[in-house]
Design a protein around this motif. Structure first.
Motif, PDB file in Angstrom:
ATOM      1  N   ASN A 103    -120.886 -47.959  -9.684  1.00 18.15           N
ATOM      2  CA  ASN A 103    -120.485 -48.392  -8.349  1.00 18.15           C
ATOM      3  C   ASN A 103    -119.753 -49.730  -8.361  1.00 18.15           C
ATOM      4  O   ASN A 103    -118.885 -49.976  -7.531  1.00 18.15           O
ATOM      5  N   GLU A 104    -120.085 -50.602  -9.311  1.00 19.75           N
ATOM      6  CA  GLU A 104    -119.358 -51.869  -9.433  1.00 19.75           C
ATOM      7  C   GLU A 104    -117.905 -51.641  -9.807  1.00 19.75           C
ATOM      8  O   GLU A 104    -117.025 -52.397  -9.421  1.00 19.75           O
ATOM      9  N   ASN A 105    -117.657 -50.591 -10.578  1.00 22.02           N
ATOM     10  CA  ASN A 105    -116.303 -50.262 -11.031  1.00 22.02           C
ATOM     11  C   ASN A 105    -115.806 -48.973 -10.400  1.00 22.02           C
ATOM     12  O   ASN A 105    -114.902 -48.327 -10.922  1.00 22.02           O
ATOM     13  N   GLY A 106    -116.392 -48.594  -9.277  1.00 20.93           N
ATOM     14  CA  GLY A 106    -116.118 -47.302  -8.658  1.00 20.93           C
ATOM     15  C   GLY A 106    -114.669 -47.063  -8.295  1.00 20.93           C
ATOM     16  O   GLY A 106    -114.126 -45.993  -8.556  1.00 20.93           O
ATOM     17  N   PHE A 107    -114.025 -48.053  -7.689  1.00 19.75           N
ATOM     18  CA  PHE A 107    -112.635 -47.860  -7.287  1.00 19.75           C
ATOM     19  C   PHE A 107    -111.765 -47.576  -8.509  1.00 19.75           C
ATOM     20  O   PHE A 107    -110.972 -46.634  -8.521  1.00 19.75           O
ATOM     21  N   ALA A 108    -111.946 -48.369  -9.570  1.00 15.24           N
ATOM     22  CA  ALA A 108    -111.155 -48.179 -10.794  1.00 15.24           C
ATOM     23  C   ALA A 108    -111.466 -46.834 -11.445  1.00 15.24           C
ATOM     24  O   ALA A 108    -110.558 -46.150 -11.934  1.00 15.24           O
ATOM     25  N   ALA A 109    -112.730 -46.438 -11.445  1.00  9.52           N
ATOM     26  CA  ALA A 109    -113.112 -45.156 -12.050  1.00  9.52           C
ATOM     27  C   ALA A 109    -112.488 -43.992 -11.298  1.00  9.52           C
ATOM     28  O   ALA A 109    -111.925 -43.073 -11.903  1.00  9.52           O
ATOM     29  N   VAL A 110    -112.565 -44.026  -9.974  1.00 12.80           N
ATOM     30  CA  VAL A 110    -111.992 -42.945  -9.170  1.00 12.80           C
ATOM     31  C   VAL A 110    -110.472 -42.936  -9.308  1.00 12.80           C
ATOM     32  O   VAL A 110    -109.856 -41.884  -9.497  1.00 12.80           O
ATOM     33  N   LEU A 111    -109.860 -44.108  -9.245  1.00 15.20           N
ATOM     34  CA  LEU A 111    -108.406 -44.208  -9.365  1.00 15.20           C
ATOM     35  C   LEU A 111    -107.930 -43.665 -10.711  1.00 15.20           C
ATOM     36  O   LEU A 111    -106.962 -42.896 -10.781  1.00 15.20           O
ATOM     37  N   THR A 112    -108.628 -44.025 -11.777  1.00 11.69           N
ATOM     38  CA  THR A 112    -108.261 -43.551 -13.111  1.00 11.69           C
ATOM     39  C   THR A 112    -108.374 -42.035 -13.200  1.00 11.69           C
ATOM     40  O   THR A 112    -107.462 -41.361 -13.672  1.00 11.69           O
ATOM     41  N   ALA A 113    -109.490 -41.493 -12.733  1.00  7.21           N
ATOM     42  CA  ALA A 113    -109.685 -40.041 -12.792  1.00  7.21           C
ATOM     43  C   ALA A 113    -108.717 -39.310 -11.866  1.00  7.21           C
ATOM     44  O   ALA A 113    -108.278 -38.204 -12.175  1.00  7.21           O
ATOM     45  N   ALA A 114    -108.377 -39.933 -10.746  1.00  5.75           N
ATOM     46  CA  ALA A 114    -107.469 -39.292  -9.791  1.00  5.75           C
ATOM     47  C   ALA A 114    -106.041 -39.236 -10.318  1.00  5.75           C
ATOM     48  O   ALA A 114    -105.299 -38.318  -9.988  1.00  5.75           O
ATOM     49  N   PHE A 115    -105.662 -40.180 -11.153  1.00 10.48           N
ATOM     50  CA  PHE A 115    -104.278 -40.241 -11.630  1.00 10.48           C
ATOM     51  C   PHE A 115    -104.087 -39.594 -13.003  1.00 10.48           C
ATOM     52  O   PHE A 115    -103.029 -39.076 -13.303  1.00 10.48           O
ATOM     53  N   THR A 116    -105.105 -39.628 -13.836  1.00 10.85           N
ATOM     54  CA  THR A 116    -104.989 -39.104 -15.200  1.00 10.85           C
ATOM     55  C   THR A 116    -105.429 -37.645 -15.260  1.00 10.85           C
ATOM     56  O   THR A 116    -105.963 -37.111 -14.294  1.00 10.85           O
ATOM     57  N   PRO A 117    -105.259 -37.011 -16.412  1.00  8.54           N
ATOM     58  CA  PRO A 117    -105.717 -35.630 -16.560  1.00  8.54           C
ATOM     59  C   PRO A 117    -107.237 -35.481 -16.659  1.00  8.54           C
ATOM     60  O   PRO A 117    -107.730 -34.373 -16.780  1.00  8.54           O
ATOM     61  N   PHE A 118    -107.985 -36.584 -16.623  1.00  9.61           N
ATOM     62  CA  PHE A 118    -109.449 -36.488 -16.657  1.00  9.61           C
ATOM     63  C   PHE A 118    -109.919 -35.613 -15.497  1.00  9.61           C
ATOM     64  O   PHE A 118    -109.384 -35.710 -14.402  1.00  9.61           O
ATOM     65  N   PRO A 119    -110.926 -34.760 -15.724  1.00  8.16           N
ATOM     66  CA  PRO A 119    -111.409 -33.898 -14.634  1.00  8.16           C
ATOM     67  C   PRO A 119    -111.920 -34.721 -13.445  1.00  8.16           C
ATOM     68  O   PRO A 119    -113.008 -35.297 -13.475  1.00  8.16           O
ATOM     69  N   TYR A 120    -111.138 -34.753 -12.418  1.00 14.65           N
ATOM     70  CA  TYR A 120    -111.415 -35.525 -11.212  1.00 14.65           C
ATOM     71  C   TYR A 120    -112.752 -35.135 -10.587  1.00 14.65           C
ATOM     72  O   TYR A 120    -113.458 -35.971 -10.047  1.00 14.65           O
ATOM     73  N   LYS A 121    -113.116 -33.866 -10.680  1.00 19.53           N
ATOM     74  CA  LYS A 121    -114.366 -33.387 -10.076  1.00 19.53           C
ATOM     75  C   LYS A 121    -115.586 -34.105 -10.646  1.00 19.53           C
ATOM     76  O   LYS A 121    -116.566 -34.311  -9.955  1.00 19.53           O
ATOM     77  N   VAL A 122    -115.534 -34.496 -11.909  1.00 22.86           N
ATOM     78  CA  VAL A 122    -116.657 -35.207 -12.527  1.00 22.86           C
ATOM     79  C   VAL A 122    -116.897 -36.515 -11.784  1.00 22.86           C
ATOM     80  O   VAL A 122    -118.037 -36.875 -11.471  1.00 22.86           O
TER      81      VAL A 122
END
Length: 193
Positions: A103-122
């Protein structure tokens, strides 16, 4: 086999209900479905470059809505499924620490997963499990998913026919690069989180 699948998706992209199909795939991919909506967005933009921005907008909106559904899955099913598993392994405390760090890094984690091929659903499900602010998930998702889908649409809009020819000539290479990006996305998020 890959060529037949590509031809089939390209034919679907030209159907009258293609935007609805794209919205369904985009929504489902953000919470449960394993296939990226780019497999439909790319041929749809190649088939109808005049609708590139509409296609990217539909893909983005449906994907963000699906991200909210993934959040709900994490928030509502964690107690029935996840909590007993953590208790069985004695990892409730470790999960609490990991959730706080997420949660401290939530925005960066979501942004990274949303933009990269990482499975966003995770990340959408993890956001619900950890109680990340829904507004953080939505904002980072709009930025990340929008950037990804509009960037792809812009490239295809600008370089459409040569891009289509390249993809069709080197479909195996394109699929291999896509797989490498997916694996790289997993590694990047594992490193960042």
């Amino acid at each position: 086999m890959l060529t037949k699948l590509y031809d089939r998706i390209l034919a679907m992209a030209e159907r009258r209900d293609a935007l609805w199909l794209l919205a369904g795939v985009s929504f489902a991919e953000s919470s449960v479905f394993p296939i990226t909506p780019l497999v439909m967005l790319i041929p749809m933009v190649l088939a109808r470059p005049d609708r590139a921005w509409l296609i990217a907008a539909v893909c983005t909106a449906a994907s963000v809505a699906g991200g909210v559904a993934g959040y709900a899955i994490g928030a509502l099913l964690f107690e029935e499924v996840g909590q007993p598993v953590l208790a069985f392994y004695g990892k409730e405390d470790a999960f609490g620490e990991a959730a706080e760090m997420f949660n401290e890094n939530g925005f960066a984690a979501v942004l990274t997963a949303a933009f990269t091929p990482f499975p966003y659903k995770v990340i959408t499900i993890a956001s619900g499990v950890t109680g990340l602010a829904l507004s953080t998930l939505v904002l980072a998702s709009i930025v990340g998913r929008g950037a990804q889908f509009f960037l792809v649409a812009a490239i295809l809009w600008k370089f459409g026919p040569p891009a289509r020819a390249f993809i069709e000539r080197r479909l195996g290479l394109v699929a291999s690069v896509g797989a490498a990006l997916l694996i790289g996305g997993f590694a990047a998020v594992k490193f960042l989180i």
